[in-house]
Design a protein around this motif. Structure first.
Motif, short mmCIF file in Angstrom:
data_model
loop_
_atom_site.label_atom_id
_atom_site.label_comp_id
_atom_site.label_asym_id
_atom_site.label_seq_id
_atom_site.Cartn_x
_atom_site.Cartn_y
_atom_site.Cartn_z
N ALA B 89 0.86 -1.20 0.00
CA ALA B 89 0.00 0.00 0.00
C ALA B 89 0.89 1.24 0.00
CB ALA B 89 -0.91 0.00 1.23
N ALA B 90 0.37 2.33 -0.54
CA ALA B 90 1.12 3.59 -0.52
C ALA B 90 1.34 4.02 0.93
CB ALA B 90 0.34 4.66 -1.28
N ALA B 91 2.58 4.42 1.24
CA ALA B 91 2.92 4.84 2.61
C ALA B 91 2.75 6.34 2.72
CB ALA B 91 4.35 4.42 2.92
N MET B 92 1.66 6.77 3.33
CA MET B 92 1.37 8.19 3.46
C MET B 92 2.22 8.79 4.59
SD MET B 92 -0.49 8.11 0.92
CE MET B 92 -0.75 9.89 0.86
N PRO B 93 2.35 10.12 4.64
CA PRO B 93 3.19 10.74 5.66
C PRO B 93 2.84 10.26 7.07
CG PRO B 93 2.58 12.38 4.04
CD PRO B 93 1.82 11.13 3.70
N GLY B 94 3.86 9.96 7.85
CA GLY B 94 3.65 9.45 9.20
C GLY B 94 4.72 8.44 9.54
N ASP B 95 4.95 8.27 10.84
CA ASP B 95 5.97 7.32 11.27
C ASP B 95 5.59 5.90 10.85
OD1 ASP B 95 6.98 9.56 12.34
OD2 ASP B 95 6.66 9.02 14.43
N ILE B 96 6.61 5.06 10.70
CA ILE B 96 6.40 3.68 10.24
C ILE B 96 6.93 2.72 11.29
CG2 ILE B 96 7.16 1.98 8.52
CD1 ILE B 96 7.15 4.27 6.46
N THR B 97 6.14 1.69 11.60
CA THR B 97 6.58 0.65 12.52
C THR B 97 7.07 -0.55 11.72
OG1 THR B 97 5.02 1.34 14.22
CG2 THR B 97 5.85 -0.92 14.36
N ALA B 98 8.24 -1.07 12.09
CA ALA B 98 8.83 -2.21 11.39
C ALA B 98 9.00 -3.36 12.37
CB ALA B 98 10.17 -1.82 10.79
N LYS B 99 8.48 -4.53 12.00
CA LYS B 99 8.62 -5.72 12.83
C LYS B 99 9.44 -6.77 12.09
CE LYS B 99 4.28 -4.85 15.24
NZ LYS B 99 3.00 -5.37 15.74
N GLY B 100 10.60 -7.09 12.63
CA GLY B 100 11.48 -8.06 12.01
C GLY B 100 11.43 -9.39 12.75
N LYS B 101 11.63 -10.49 12.02
CA LYS B 101 11.55 -11.82 12.62
C LYS B 101 12.46 -12.79 11.87
CE LYS B 101 8.02 -15.14 14.04
NZ LYS B 101 7.76 -16.08 12.92
N VAL B 102 13.14 -13.64 12.60
CA VAL B 102 14.00 -14.63 11.98
C VAL B 102 13.15 -15.73 11.35
CG1 VAL B 102 15.80 -16.35 12.40
CG2 VAL B 102 15.82 -14.20 13.67
N VAL B 103 13.46 -16.12 10.13
CA VAL B 103 12.79 -17.26 9.49
C VAL B 103 13.62 -18.53 9.72
CG1 VAL B 103 12.07 -18.27 7.29
CG2 VAL B 103 11.66 -15.85 7.73
N ARG B 104 14.89 -18.45 9.48
CA ARG B 104 15.79 -19.57 9.78
C ARG B 104 17.19 -19.04 10.09
NH1 ARG B 104 19.88 -23.42 7.94
NH2 ARG B 104 20.52 -21.60 6.75
N PHE B 109 24.62 -18.62 6.65
CA PHE B 109 23.71 -17.56 6.21
C PHE B 109 22.34 -17.84 6.81
CE2 PHE B 109 24.53 -20.78 3.04
CZ PHE B 109 23.28 -21.31 2.82
N SER B 110 21.57 -16.79 6.94
CA SER B 110 20.27 -16.88 7.60
C SER B 110 19.24 -16.12 6.81
CB SER B 110 20.37 -16.29 9.02
OG SER B 110 21.30 -17.02 9.78
N CYS B 111 17.96 -16.45 7.07
CA CYS B 111 16.85 -15.78 6.40
C CYS B 111 15.98 -15.10 7.46
CB CYS B 111 16.05 -16.83 5.63
SG CYS B 111 14.57 -16.19 4.81
N ALA B 112 15.68 -13.83 7.26
CA ALA B 112 14.80 -13.11 8.18
C ALA B 112 13.83 -12.26 7.37
CB ALA B 112 15.62 -12.23 9.12
N GLU B 113 12.68 -11.97 7.98
CA GLU B 113 11.64 -11.22 7.27
C GLU B 113 11.22 -9.99 8.07
OE1 GLU B 113 8.23 -13.84 6.93
OE2 GLU B 113 7.78 -13.68 9.06
N ALA B 114 10.50 -9.09 7.45
CA ALA B 114 10.00 -7.91 8.16
C ALA B 114 8.70 -7.43 7.55
CB ALA B 114 11.04 -6.78 8.13
N TYR B 115 7.86 -6.87 8.40
CA TYR B 115 6.59 -6.27 7.99
C TYR B 115 6.58 -4.81 8.44
CZ TYR B 115 4.70 -10.84 6.77
OH TYR B 115 4.48 -12.05 6.15
N LEU B 116 6.09 -3.93 7.57
CA LEU B 116 6.01 -2.50 7.88
C LEU B 116 4.56 -2.05 7.98
CD1 LEU B 116 8.65 -1.03 5.38
CD2 LEU B 116 9.04 -2.17 7.59
N TYR B 117 4.29 -1.22 8.99
CA TYR B 117 2.93 -0.74 9.22
C TYR B 117 2.90 0.78 9.35
CZ TYR B 117 2.37 -5.64 10.44
OH TYR B 117 2.37 -7.02 10.39
#
Lengths: 141, 141, 141, 141
Positions: B89-104, B109-117
């Motif tokens: 989605a378009a990120a309109m003006p405003g602070d952004i929260t990022a949640k990161g998490k290890v996948v493996r 080497f390792s794989c990790a993911e993140a979601y932004l809100y």
């Protein structure tokens, strides 16, 4: 003629505050590609001792070079659906050259790639994005 | 104890000029994850009329939240090998929260993911990276 | 009711010769996800000594589990625009369980992910795809 | 000399049951690339009416062509860390040509790409993978 498209691309790119911050200069506009440079700034640094640039800056350059590679065909930037970046070498302080190229131009979505180079010509990163290239909806009125 | 790791993560993150520019604040550090916020600024804008944030800023946030998700386990940030970002989605003006998490978590080497809100909790982007997590070489001497 | 959608998904999946070759069985269909198993066969092996499965088989399973995760909402499989797979562990001989889940359902394109597990529950691979979910054009007549 | 490396690559590829099933024939081996063909078979079909090939088959071909692009340098296939595939056109029945090329050869991990073409030369899919190219551990004994 080709100066014309170059000026048009430069003007369109410069409208974005983030592009101004990146110090983007359009070097060449091709039928299916673009070449531009970004002007290094202290805020790019992620590691204060080793002084290399954050991968997020490189990701932005891959994204925008791939996107603007379609400018001569589309006359406008298009929304990024997804982006993939491979990091090849630490990006030390200095301007970065980005070369974008269309992989496949489609009616609904398109694929374009970009390569980033340091001052010495070293390959720093490369990647590709999927872009939403459906025609924009007609203006209401 | 957990305040300790949070302060340590915040101090380590703040050392990077680019992280300062992003206005990063660590909210929580988990065994296999992290939560942080980035402070909106005018320079993030890509589209001067519609005012949304450039995808490169979101890519940086996905990358760093996935990377720092491994901080409690590794005690340091690690090099990104590659990164993938999906824009939701378009990120309109405003602070952004990022949640990161290890996948493996792996030895080499390792794989990790993140979601932004966004401010309203809307999912803006998500993605994952491959990180180089081999132990650093011993100091010479 | 839920058996109904499960049977419908199984019937739709089994129509594809490639799905038959993979020995796909639908275990559960959720509002925003699916769970299915693939039946191991000798032809999957890439390394004749160590006997693990080719990554292309795992890529196919990630793709189809992510795609069919949208089946309850869409009632049909959709074209894959692009696919990303992370390999976490060698897949030794044995059936594979694939769990697909929608990340973001959109009108034009959608993002879904999948995780693959071995007989012992070990995470083998995971990934995500972008899918073209615009409504199909009306039939001509 | 070059026939030698071609025969060596063909013999090494043919050892894998999955490669036999794909009917892989090595056409050319370059310093930083490979060209091979895969032999169409009925089991590849995903859509019984429109008869096109499942994206998982194309993903396997992108993966293996990118991997074997490093064969002349490394003399062996290497583990895939992650894979990205972009789908450009429906792959109708017929043999597929895959061209793999190294993007960046590294000591620990490398990036290689591949393009797939149909009988008529149409670009069907392309993509890239990250490969684990650290030297194998010495044999015990």
């Amino acid at each position: 003629m080709s100066d014309d498209i170059l000026e048009k691309a430069q003007a369109s790119i410069t409208r974005a505050p983030y592009h101004q911050w990146l110090g983007l200069k359009v070097i060449a506009v091709h039928d299916d590609g673009i070449e531009l440079t970004a002007t290094w700034r202290e805020e790019w640094v992620v590691n204060p001792e080793r002084r290399y640039t954050h991968g997020g800056i490189l990701a932005a350059l891959v994204d925008l070079a791939a996107d603007w590679a379609m400018f001569k065909k589309l006359g406008r930037p298009v929304p990024t659906i997804d982006l993939r970046v491979d990091y090849h070498a630490a990006a030390m302080p200095g301007d970065i050259t980005a070369k974008g190229k269309v992989v496949r131009q489609g009616g609904q979505f398109s694929c374009a790639e970009a390569y980033l180079y340091g001052k010495d010509g070293k390959l720093l990163a490369s990647g590709r994005g999927t872009y939403f290239t459906a025609p924009p909806p007609p203006p209401k009125g």
